[in-house]
Structure formats: structure tokens, C-alpha cells
Design a protein around this motif. Structure first.
Motif, PDB file in Angstrom:
ATOM      1  N   MET A  82       0.838  -1.193   0.000  1.00 26.46           N
ATOM      2  CA  MET A  82       0.000   0.000   0.000  1.00 26.46           C
ATOM      3  C   MET A  82       0.880   1.252   0.000  1.00 26.46           C
ATOM      4  SD  MET A  82      -2.822   1.281   2.821  1.00 26.46           S
ATOM      5  CE  MET A  82      -4.002   0.005   2.339  1.00 26.46           C
ATOM      6  N   THR A  83       0.474   2.254  -0.756  1.00 21.55           N
ATOM      7  CA  THR A  83       1.195   3.519  -0.791  1.00 21.55           C
ATOM      8  C   THR A  83       0.533   4.525   0.143  1.00 21.55           C
ATOM      9  OG1 THR A  83       1.891   3.175  -3.081  1.00 21.55           O
ATOM     10  CG2 THR A  83       1.943   5.434  -2.246  1.00 21.55           C
ATOM     11  N   ARG A  84       1.291   5.035   1.082  1.00 24.19           N
ATOM     12  CA  ARG A  84       0.798   6.016   2.037  1.00 24.19           C
ATOM     13  C   ARG A  84       1.041   7.426   1.506  1.00 24.19           C
ATOM     14  NH1 ARG A  84      -2.285   3.145   5.773  1.00 24.19           N
ATOM     15  NH2 ARG A  84      -1.266   1.122   6.064  1.00 24.19           N
ATOM     16  N   ARG A  85       0.023   8.258   1.585  1.00 23.10           N
ATOM     17  CA  ARG A  85       0.107   9.609   1.040  1.00 23.10           C
ATOM     18  C   ARG A  85       0.544  10.580   2.135  1.00 23.10           C
ATOM     19  NH1 ARG A  85      -5.116  11.560  -1.603  1.00 23.10           N
ATOM     20  NH2 ARG A  85      -3.675  13.079  -2.507  1.00 23.10           N
ATOM     21  N   ILE A  86       1.690  11.207   1.939  1.00 22.62           N
ATOM     22  CA  ILE A  86       2.191  12.204   2.860  1.00 22.62           C
ATOM     23  C   ILE A  86       2.062  13.568   2.190  1.00 22.62           C
ATOM     24  CG2 ILE A  86       4.148  12.970   4.256  1.00 22.62           C
ATOM     25  CD1 ILE A  86       3.048  10.154   4.961  1.00 22.62           C
ATOM     26  N   VAL A  87       1.415  14.485   2.863  1.00 19.50           N
ATOM     27  CA  VAL A  87       1.257  15.843   2.333  1.00 19.50           C
ATOM     28  C   VAL A  87       2.020  16.803   3.233  1.00 19.50           C
ATOM     29  CG1 VAL A  87      -0.361  17.726   1.838  1.00 19.50           C
ATOM     30  CG2 VAL A  87      -0.967  15.362   1.248  1.00 19.50           C
ATOM     31  N   ALA A  88       2.856  17.628   2.624  1.00 19.20           N
ATOM     32  CA  ALA A  88       3.606  18.637   3.366  1.00 19.20           C
ATOM     33  C   ALA A  88       3.058  20.012   3.028  1.00 19.20           C
ATOM     34  CB  ALA A  88       5.088  18.560   3.024  1.00 19.20           C
ATOM     35  N   VAL A  89       2.817  20.810   4.056  1.00 21.97           N
ATOM     36  CA  VAL A  89       2.377  22.198   3.888  1.00 21.97           C
ATOM     37  C   VAL A  89       3.511  23.081   4.372  1.00 21.97           C
ATOM     38  CG1 VAL A  89       0.697  23.952   4.555  1.00 21.97           C
ATOM     39  CG2 VAL A  89      -0.043  21.572   4.217  1.00 21.97           C
ATOM     40  N   THR A  90       4.087  23.866   3.472  1.00 23.37           N
ATOM     41  CA  THR A  90       5.238  24.690   3.814  1.00 23.37           C
ATOM     42  C   THR A  90       4.919  26.152   3.545  1.00 23.37           C
ATOM     43  OG1 THR A  90       7.610  25.014   3.414  1.00 23.37           O
ATOM     44  CG2 THR A  90       6.296  24.284   1.536  1.00 23.37           C
ATOM     45  N   ALA A  91       5.164  26.998   4.542  1.00 18.92           N
ATOM     46  CA  ALA A  91       4.712  28.389   4.469  1.00 18.92           C
ATOM     47  C   ALA A  91       5.852  29.387   4.345  1.00 18.92           C
ATOM     48  CB  ALA A  91       3.858  28.721   5.691  1.00 18.92           C
ATOM     49  N   GLY A  92       6.987  28.962   3.816  1.00 22.73           N
ATOM     50  CA  GLY A  92       8.083  29.899   3.583  1.00 22.73           C
ATOM     51  C   GLY A  92       7.702  30.948   2.556  1.00 22.73           C
ATOM     52  N   LEU A  93       8.258  32.144   2.691  1.00 21.25           N
ATOM     53  CA  LEU A  93       7.882  33.242   1.795  1.00 21.25           C
ATOM     54  C   LEU A  93       8.871  33.480   0.670  1.00 21.25           C
ATOM     55  CD1 LEU A  93       6.546  35.878   4.354  1.00 21.25           C
ATOM     56  CD2 LEU A  93       5.298  34.076   3.142  1.00 21.25           C
ATOM     57  N   SER A  94      10.076  32.970   0.807  1.00 23.12           N
ATOM     58  CA  SER A  94      11.088  33.196  -0.214  1.00 23.12           C
ATOM     59  C   SER A  94      11.387  31.909  -0.963  1.00 23.12           C
ATOM     60  CB  SER A  94      12.374  33.735   0.424  1.00 23.12           C
ATOM     61  OG  SER A  94      12.896  32.792   1.354  1.00 23.12           O
ATOM     62  N   GLN A  95      12.168  32.047  -2.026  1.00 22.23           N
ATOM     63  CA  GLN A  95      12.583  30.870  -2.792  1.00 22.23           C
ATOM     64  C   GLN A  95      14.019  31.081  -3.270  1.00 22.23           C
ATOM     65  OE1 GLN A  95      10.493  30.110  -6.457  1.00 22.23           O
ATOM     66  NE2 GLN A  95      10.860  27.917  -6.338  1.00 22.23           N
ATOM     67  N   PRO A  96      14.946  30.250  -2.778  1.00 20.59           N
ATOM     68  CA  PRO A  96      14.747  29.148  -1.817  1.00 20.59           C
ATOM     69  C   PRO A  96      14.544  29.682  -0.408  1.00 20.59           C
ATOM     70  CG  PRO A  96      17.067  29.425  -2.278  1.00 20.59           C
ATOM     71  CD  PRO A  96      16.356  30.395  -3.177  1.00 20.59           C
ATOM     72  N   SER A  97      14.119  28.801   0.492  1.00 26.45           N
ATOM     73  CA  SER A  97      13.894  29.197   1.878  1.00 26.45           C
ATOM     74  C   SER A  97      14.319  28.081   2.818  1.00 26.45           C
ATOM     75  CB  SER A  97      12.418  29.531   2.112  1.00 26.45           C
ATOM     76  OG  SER A  97      11.621  28.371   2.111  1.00 26.45           O
ATOM     77  N   SER A  98      14.719  28.454   4.021  1.00 26.93           N
ATOM     78  CA  SER A  98      15.073  27.438   5.010  1.00 26.93           C
ATOM     79  C   SER A  98      13.843  26.618   5.391  1.00 26.93           C
ATOM     80  CB  SER A  98      15.673  28.103   6.258  1.00 26.93           C
ATOM     81  OG  SER A  98      14.761  29.014   6.840  1.00 26.93           O
ATOM     82  N   THR A  99      12.668  27.216   5.302  1.00 21.61           N
ATOM     83  CA  THR A  99      11.434  26.492   5.616  1.00 21.61           C
ATOM     84  C   THR A  99      11.214  25.354   4.626  1.00 21.61           C
ATOM     85  OG1 THR A  99      10.480  28.535   6.509  1.00 21.61           O
ATOM     86  CG2 THR A  99       8.951  26.757   5.985  1.00 21.61           C
ATOM     87  N   ARG A 100      11.437  25.617   3.342  1.00 24.66           N
ATOM     88  CA  ARG A 100      11.295  24.552   2.343  1.00 24.66           C
ATOM     89  C   ARG A 100      12.411  23.520   2.503  1.00 24.66           C
ATOM     90  NH1 ARG A 100       8.613  23.106  -2.525  1.00 24.66           N
ATOM     91  NH2 ARG A 100       9.286  20.939  -2.786  1.00 24.66           N
ATOM     92  N   LEU A 101      13.599  23.971   2.875  1.00 27.42           N
ATOM     93  CA  LEU A 101      14.706  23.033   3.087  1.00 27.42           C
ATOM     94  C   LEU A 101      14.365  22.057   4.213  1.00 27.42           C
ATOM     95  CD1 LEU A 101      17.570  22.024   2.600  1.00 27.42           C
ATOM     96  CD2 LEU A 101      18.405  23.870   4.081  1.00 27.42           C
ATOM     97  N   LEU A 102      13.827  22.583   5.318  1.00 25.58           N
ATOM     98  CA  LEU A 102      13.434  21.706   6.419  1.00 25.58           C
ATOM     99  C   LEU A 102      12.291  20.791   6.001  1.00 25.58           C
ATOM    100  CD1 LEU A 102      13.687  20.826   9.358  1.00 25.58           C
ATOM    101  CD2 LEU A 102      12.164  22.724   9.993  1.00 25.58           C
TER     102      LEU A 102
END
Length: 224
Positions: free
Chosen positions: A1-21
Motif C-alpha cells: 500500500m502507498t501512504r500519502r504524505i502531504v507537506a504544507v510549507t509556508a516559507g515566503l522566499s525561494q529558496p527558503s530554510s522552511t522549504r529546506l526543512l
């Protein structure tokens, strides 16, 4: 079975440390789910790309197709990774706006990792004093380990070792709940098969429900 993982990331810049984490967490969760004998797929919602859609939904009550897709994605996930930058001692306003746009029933019983980034470790308590209460109110199951990363965690020869350990531990806790491994995470997953079916039945994305009647219409004809 494939488990669906959804990530919600609220960083404002690109790239961002929030997206890196976010990427570090989703990679670790994928590895932990795979280690338990199941597959995992990951989908990432960049909240900054929905800023206009969120403003329209919150001010007019009219959801765009992109916003409906995001809400459906969240409510149908097997597990969530929520990551926000810290501004003025709390989660980002854009992150809160996204959570406010979700149906009150969309996270019932949902396994969740809470994570945050900031310039200094002095903001680390945001996980337990802001994010955890918010997700508890929405009846999500927040894993014991929250993940906070200050700027210093991302650079240097010795930096990141503590962060990597926290990331692995949180990912292991989420994977145990997602795969419903008996006795995992201090017993959270015991009897989880029946509870998971019940929780999923109780979840609702809010998409397609009848619109809320405006107050002007409800109060038409009333004075004083």
C-alpha cells in the motif's frame, strides 16, 4: 500500500530554510515508511503560491479550484508535515490563513509533524505554545517530537547533527502512526485500524458544501 504524505510549507522566499526543512522531513518520513514495508508518496503545498486564492476565500467565501484541490489534498492524506517560519514569536500569518481555510473536520485523527524555522533558537517554543495547541484544537494527532531549526542548524561542519536527529525521530513517530504499527509512539497506534477508519469517516475537506449564508441576508429586516 502507498501512504500519502502531504507537506504544507509556508516559507515566503525561494529558496527558503522552511522549504529546506520540509524536504528533509518528507525524505525522512519516506525512508521510515519504506523501512516498515510500505511505499510513500509525497505532495508539497507551497502556501505562498496560494496567497491570492486564500485572500479571495477568506474575504468572499468563494474558493478557487486551486484552493479546493489543496483542501482535498490535506483532508485525504495519511499523514501531514506542517512547516512554518516564525514571525514575531508565532507562526506566519500566511500559515494561519491556510489553516483557517481548512474545514474544522479535515484533520480529525490526522497524524501530524509540526516544524518551524527562525533566525534564532529563542523562538523554539513556538512549537509547543502555538502550533501544538492549534492542531490539538483541530483534533489532529501531533507526534511527540516537534522539529525546530534555527539558521545555525543549516550550516557549518558540526551544525545540523542535532537537527538531523530530531528529523529522524519525528519521521519515525509519524511513520509508525501512518503505517499503524501496533504499540508505536507510546501506544498511540494501538487499535489504530478501527480508529483510522472512524477518523477518516469523520474527516471532511469542506469542498462542495453549501455556502454560508451572509450575515446581511440573515439579518435582513431586523433593526436594533
Amino acid at each position: 500500500m502507498t501512504r500519502r504524505i502531504v507537506a504544507v510549507t509556508a516559507g515566503l522566499s525561494q529558496p527558503s530554510s522552511t522549504r529546506l526543512l520540509t524536504d528533509q522531513l518528507t525524505a525522512a518520513v519516506t525512508a521510515q515508511v519504506t523501512a516498515r514495508g510500505e511505499a510513500a508518496s509525497v505532495e508539497v503545498i507551497e502556501v505562498r503560491e496560494l496567497a491570492t486564492d486564500l485572500a479571495q476565500l477568506m474575504t468572499s467565501g468563494l474558493a478557487t479550484p486551486r484552493m479546493d484541490e489543496a483542501r482535498e489534498l490535506v483532508s485525504s492524506a495519511d499523514g501531514l508535515v506542517l512547516v512554518t517560519p516564525v514571525f514575531n514569536g508565532s507562526y506566519a500569518g500566511l500559515f494561519k490563513l491556510f489553516v483557517d481555510a481548512l474545514s474544522p473536520d479535515s484533520l480529525t485523527g490526522m497524524p501530524v509533524i509540526v516544524a518551524a524555522t527562525a533566525g534564532t533558537a529563542r523562538h523554539s517554543l513556538v512549537l509547543d505554545f502555538a502550533m501544538r495547541p492549534l492542531l490539538t484544537y483541530l483534533r489532529a494527532v501531533v507526534v511527540p517530537t516537534g522539529v525546530f531549526a534555527a539558521t545555525e542548524d543549516f550550516g557549518g561542519a558540526e551544525a545540523g547533527s542535532g537537527l538531523a536527529s530530531r528529523v529522524r525521530r519525528a519521521a519515525s513517530e509519524l511513520a509508525a502512526l501512518v503505517v499503524a504499527e501496533t504499540g508505536a509512539v507510546a501506544g498511540f497506534a494501538e487499535g489504530s485500524a478501527d480508529r483510522d477508519r472512524s477518523d477518516r469517516a469523520a474527516r471532511s475537506s469542506g469542498v462542495g458544501l453549501a455556502p454560508v449564508t451572509p450575515f446581511e441576508q440573515l439579518l435582513a429586516g431586523h433593526t436594533g
